[in-house]
Design a protein around this motif. Structure first.
Motif: not given
Ligand code: SAM
Ligand code: SF4
Length: 335
Positions: A191, A198, A195, A99-100, A330, A72-75, A123, A33-34, A161, A163, A193
């Motif tokens: 929820e 994805n 992007f 956020t990791t 994302m 945040t990132g990426g990781e 996450s 999803y990311c 977190n 998703v 989202m």
């Molecule tokens: N790698 C780290 C992680 O996964 O926590 C930090 C970056 S990640 C992009 C940050 C947050 O964005 C995570 O909690 C991830 O679940 C959420 N995320 C990424 N894509 C998403 C999407 N399409 N809809 C909702 N949340 C999303």
């Protein structure tokens, strides 16, 4: 030219005191999803903000009212100079956090503590090992679980977190909430989202109402207590009577919280973004490098922030791929 103290206030009077800095587009997981299905071309290193540049820009934001910074990132933990970045930012008068995905977090416990990080967002989208492999394409489930337990033992406050995606992990809502019986964590269902790349589809969205209904059916509506919302909070939080932790719902899609948004973002290549959903961004890194940087650049982007979801006011707008496909993934925004 606005007064320096006003550059983070937008045309609707929203004050942006929370800066999220993405420090890398790289990741050690591949969450579907990311991460766009076609992958993300690796950015040349010289396009990335260095630790000095991150500090310099962060200092400008702090001088103008930012008091919370999230990496945040990426990781973020895959970046080789993560420790340097964190240590430098910890000299600023801010609440510092990250956020990791937690895969590498065991290597950084001491650094996190010494830099005053006491709360982290982690996450984890499933409690089942095979599903973890499916969604992340990496065999890191056990490591992630062990590191989450380690963080709790070490006294960090954790927001977990999740998703939610229909037909994938919505059957784990109760299992996740049940974790909060013994664990003092703040669980947050996010929820899904849309992007770039994805494969978002409304039919895969699990909404706030559905989550609450599932929880109420299982635990009993009278056992479900809404918690008071903090200012600028993105999650509506609830507690099951007698449970140690809480659970919340981040309903950016079905019920956005844009009217109290205090967030501003800096991408890993130094672009300021005024909204997660918007493709409106402005390069701060090039002007910083060629000595033409001015705070008015920040004010320019902040002042044109749209009222709701980057201008996608209706659900119809949000569903239209033409709108969200122009935005970064994302992974490249920094969630
Ligand atoms: N790698 C780290 C992680 O996964 O926590 C930090 C970056 S990640 C992009 C940050 C947050 O964005 C995570 O909690 C991830 O679940 C959420 N995320 C990424 N894509 C998403 C999407 N399409 N809809 C909702 N949340 C999303
Ligand atoms: Fe990596 Fe986090 Fe995106 Fe998963 S959600 S691919 S862990 S950046």
């Amino acid at each position: 030219m606005p007064k320096p103290s006003d550059i983070l206030v937008d045309s609707l009077g929203r004050k942006h005191n929370y800066l999220r800095i993405s420090i890398t587009e790289k990741c050690n997981l591949r969450c579907s999803y990311c991460m766009p299905a076609e992958g993300l071309p690796l950015m040349p290193k010289k396009h990335l903000m260095t630790s000095d540049e991150i500090y310099t820009l962060a200092e400008v934001f702090v001088k103008n009212g930012v008091d919370k910074i999230r990496l945040t990132g990426g990781e973020p933990l895959v970046r080789k100079d993560f420790t340097t970045i964190l240590q430098r930012l910890s000299s600023l008068p801010v609440d510092l956090t990250l956020t990791t995905n937690a895969v590498l977090v065991d290597r950084y416990i001491d650094v996190l503590k010494s830099c005053g990080v006491n709360s982290l967002n982690v996450s984890l989208d499933t409690l089942q090992e095979d599903k973890f492999l499916t969604i992340t394409k990496r065999d890191e489930f056990q490591k992630t679980l062990q590191n989450i337990q380690l963080l709790i033992r070490e006294g960090f406050h954790l927001k977990l977190n999740v998703v939610l995606m229909k037909g994938f992990n919505d059957n784990e809502i109760i299992d996740f909430i049940s974790l909060t019986k013994e664990l003092p964590i703040a669980l947050r269902f996010i929820e899904f989202m849309p992007f770039q790349g994805n494969s978002w589809d409304k039919s895969r969205l699990v909404t706030q109402n559905e989550i609450l209904k599932t929880a109420a059916n299982h635990f009993g509506a009278h056992q479900l207590f809404p918690l008071e919302m903090e200012a600028n909070a993105t999650a509506k939080n609830y507690k099951i009577a007698g449970f140690q932790g809480s659970f919340g719902i981040i309903s950016s899609v079905s019920n956005p919280f844009c009217d109290t948004c205090n967030r501003i973002r800096l991408t890993a290549n130094g672009k300021i973004k005024n909204c997660l959903f918007s493709n409106d961004e402005l390069d701060l890194l090039t002007p910083l490098r060629d000595n033409t940087f001015s705070e008015s650049l920040i004010s320019e982007v902040v002042s044109r922030k749209k009222a709701v979801r980057g201008g996608m006011t209706s659900f119809e707008d949000l569903k239209n791929p033409k709108n969200h496909n122009q935005n970064r993934s994302m992974l490249a925004i920094g969630g």
